[in-house]
Scaffold this motif. Structure first.
Motif, PDB file in Angstrom:
ATOM      1  N   ASP A 124       8.172   3.228 -17.929  1.00  0.00           N
ATOM      2  CA  ASP A 124       7.721   2.563 -16.711  1.00  0.00           C
ATOM      3  C   ASP A 124       8.654   2.716 -15.510  1.00  0.00           C
ATOM      4  O   ASP A 124       8.272   2.344 -14.394  1.00  0.00           O
ATOM      5  CB  ASP A 124       7.476   1.077 -17.006  1.00  0.00           C
ATOM      6  N   LYS A 127       8.996   7.531 -11.918  1.00  0.00           N
ATOM      7  CA  LYS A 127       8.170   7.441 -10.711  1.00  0.00           C
ATOM      8  C   LYS A 127       7.460   8.744 -10.367  1.00  0.00           C
ATOM      9  O   LYS A 127       6.319   8.735  -9.912  1.00  0.00           O
ATOM     10  CB  LYS A 127       9.025   6.985  -9.524  1.00  0.00           C
ATOM     11  N   MET A 144       1.014   7.380 -19.337  1.00  0.00           N
ATOM     12  CA  MET A 144       0.692   5.969 -19.084  1.00  0.00           C
ATOM     13  C   MET A 144       1.984   5.260 -18.668  1.00  0.00           C
ATOM     14  O   MET A 144       2.644   4.603 -19.460  1.00  0.00           O
ATOM     15  CB  MET A 144       0.113   5.314 -20.339  1.00  0.00           C
ATOM     16  N   CYS A 145       2.350   5.432 -17.397  1.00  0.00           N
ATOM     17  CA  CYS A 145       3.619   4.903 -16.884  1.00  0.00           C
ATOM     18  C   CYS A 145       3.319   4.039 -15.668  1.00  0.00           C
ATOM     19  O   CYS A 145       2.859   4.557 -14.639  1.00  0.00           O
ATOM     20  CB  CYS A 145       4.559   6.035 -16.482  1.00  0.00           C
ATOM     21  N   SER A 146       3.615   2.771 -15.732  1.00  0.00           N
ATOM     22  CA  SER A 146       3.234   1.862 -14.643  1.00  0.00           C
ATOM     23  C   SER A 146       3.995   2.137 -13.354  1.00  0.00           C
ATOM     24  O   SER A 146       3.546   1.757 -12.276  1.00  0.00           O
ATOM     25  CB  SER A 146       3.445   0.409 -15.079  1.00  0.00           C
ATOM     26  N   LEU A 148       4.740   5.209 -12.145  1.00  0.00           N
ATOM     27  CA  LEU A 148       4.401   6.521 -11.603  1.00  0.00           C
ATOM     28  C   LEU A 148       3.712   6.378 -10.252  1.00  0.00           C
ATOM     29  O   LEU A 148       2.771   5.606 -10.099  1.00  0.00           O
ATOM     30  CB  LEU A 148       3.481   7.240 -12.587  1.00  0.00           C
ATOM     31  N   THR A 149       4.185   7.139  -9.238  1.00  0.00           N
ATOM     32  CA  THR A 149       3.631   7.015  -7.888  1.00  0.00           C
ATOM     33  C   THR A 149       2.837   8.242  -7.440  1.00  0.00           C
ATOM     34  O   THR A 149       1.939   8.117  -6.613  1.00  0.00           O
ATOM     35  CB  THR A 149       4.751   6.768  -6.855  1.00  0.00           C
ATOM     36  N   PHE A 165      -3.671   9.005 -17.526  1.00  0.00           N
ATOM     37  CA  PHE A 165      -2.979   8.219 -16.500  1.00  0.00           C
ATOM     38  C   PHE A 165      -3.525   6.800 -16.468  1.00  0.00           C
ATOM     39  O   PHE A 165      -3.657   6.188 -15.405  1.00  0.00           O
ATOM     40  CB  PHE A 165      -3.117   8.909 -15.142  1.00  0.00           C
ATOM     41  N   ASN A 167      -3.768   2.886 -16.576  1.00  0.00           N
ATOM     42  CA  ASN A 167      -2.901   1.764 -16.184  1.00  0.00           C
ATOM     43  C   ASN A 167      -1.631   2.245 -15.480  1.00  0.00           C
ATOM     44  O   ASN A 167      -0.519   1.905 -15.870  1.00  0.00           O
ATOM     45  CB  ASN A 167      -2.520   0.921 -17.411  1.00  0.00           C
ATOM     46  N   CYS A 168      -1.829   3.032 -14.437  1.00  0.00           N
ATOM     47  CA  CYS A 168      -0.714   3.437 -13.570  1.00  0.00           C
ATOM     48  C   CYS A 168      -0.925   2.757 -12.222  1.00  0.00           C
ATOM     49  O   CYS A 168      -1.401   3.394 -11.262  1.00  0.00           O
ATOM     50  CB  CYS A 168      -0.671   4.956 -13.423  1.00  0.00           C
ATOM     51  N   LEU A 171       0.284   4.420  -8.864  1.00  0.00           N
ATOM     52  CA  LEU A 171      -0.084   5.804  -8.575  1.00  0.00           C
ATOM     53  C   LEU A 171      -0.831   5.872  -7.247  1.00  0.00           C
ATOM     54  O   LEU A 171      -1.935   5.349  -7.114  1.00  0.00           O
ATOM     55  CB  LEU A 171      -0.937   6.365  -9.706  1.00  0.00           C
ATOM     56  N   CYS A 191      -5.899   2.502 -11.980  1.00  0.00           N
ATOM     57  CA  CYS A 191      -4.883   3.032 -11.065  1.00  0.00           C
ATOM     58  C   CYS A 191      -5.150   2.358  -9.727  1.00  0.00           C
ATOM     59  O   CYS A 191      -5.804   2.920  -8.835  1.00  0.00           O
ATOM     60  CB  CYS A 191      -4.977   4.546 -10.970  1.00  0.00           C
TER      61      CYS A 191
END
Length: 329
Positions: A124, A127, A144-146, A148-149, A165, A167-168, A171, A191
């Motif tokens: 998480d 980014k 699945m990385c919260s 990640l932008t 992707f 639950n990001c 993003l 997202c």
């Protein structure tokens, strides 16, 4: 007695000297194998995990939420801040870096062609990630990385698999290359920072709930040659305002646009008659208090391909632009 006092004085002096000497404990280095010709080494002092060698990493087993992964470095996962994958590695194994909560940076070389299921799931603090164009396969839940932008997907990717992707919430931007033919179920659900998405012409299959719960999605442009918008594809995209739909679509599934009552404009590349022939199983976005969205039929998105004709000794050069949708020049 005098001798005892002298001994005590010496001991006290030694203790005082010891107390002012700085104690430095060297962090441990761990290493091992993670494939037939692949090794790993973790330097805890800097938090860097290096994967080196040639060929494929092995796939690891998902155990449970507490143990998460059978990867040999999992015991030290909280120490890992950076992962360097050396040139020569061809695959990143399933669940390889699952739950590495403190991972902030990863380097993936051009030799990698496949990224395994949940390989970076729950990382998480990650980014951004640069996925090289050599990657043709990204398996379920890989990112699945919260935190990640932004994601720039590789140019040779053909399938965006389910939950890639999921639950990001941070993003902001996704660029889907025109090599992608399939976007599977729940590829980008929840997202919630995405504001626009363009689905290129190359896409022929768009899965259920692909963009479900993208609550800030305002503009969707479907250039794809799809015939079906599946169940819940844009479910609960409550801020969706503008929608571009190609005339190839003949079916819109149950709850495909449920809770999308803010749609104000629909741009359709076919005729009104063709629109009326679409099988709609969800009319949620037509139920505004003062009527549905404004329809724009025979719409041309005006995305052009340019063909350059070079000048000759007798003729001037020129460029021909052809619309990618209606094929007008």
């Amino acid at each position: 007695m005098k001798k005892l006092n002298e001994i005590l004085a010496i001991i006290l002096a030694i203790l005082m000297v010891i107390s002012i000497i700085p104690i430095t404990a060297s962090a441990a280095t761990y290493s091992g194998t993670c494939g037939e010709n692949v090794t790993w080494e973790l330097d805890e002092s800097v938090g860097t995990l290096v994967i080196s060698g040639t060929g494929s990493m092995e796939d690891f087993i998902y155990i449970d939420e507490e143990s998460a992964s059978s990867a040999p470095w999992f015991l030290y996962k909280n120490s890992i801040k950076e992962i360097v994958i050396a040139d020569g590695i061809t695959t990143i194994g399933d669940h390889a870096f699952y739950y590495c909560f403190n991972l902030e940076k990863v380097s993936i070389p051009e030799s990698v062609t496949s990224i395994g299921s949940t390989a970076f799931g729950m990382c998480d603090k990650l980014k951004t990630v640069n996925i090289p164009d050599s990657v043709t396969t990204i398996k379920n839940g890989a990112f699945m990385c919260s935190g990640l932008t932004e994601v720039l997907l590789p140019k040779n990717l053909t399938t965006i698999t389910g939950a890639s992707f999921r639950n990001c919430p941070n993003l902001l931007k996704v660029t889907i290359p025109d090599t992608v033919t399939t976007i599977e179920e729940r590829a980008f659900p929840y997202c919630t920072s995405l504001t626009s998405i363009t689905i290129p012409k190359s896409v022929t299959s768009l899965g259920k709930s692909a963009f479900e719960g993208c609550s800030n999605l305002k503009n969707v442009v479907i250039l794809a040659n799809i015939t079906r918008i599946e169940n819940c594809t844009f479910y609960d995209c409550t801020k969706l305002d503008e929608l571009t739909i190609p005339k190839s679509v003949t079916y819109s599934g149950l709850n495909a646009f449920a809770h999308c009552s803010n749609v104000s404009n629909i741009y359709y590349t076919g005729t009104e008659e063709e629109w009326n022939n679409i099988e709609f199983n969800d009319l949620w976005f037509f139920t505004k208090p003062f009527g549905g969205p404004t329809m724009h039929y025979n719409y041309c998105f005006h995305e052009y391909n340019a063909e350059v004709t070079a000048p000759t000794c007798t003729e001037r050069g020129y460029t021909t632009y052809t619309c990618t949708i209606c094929e007008d020049t």
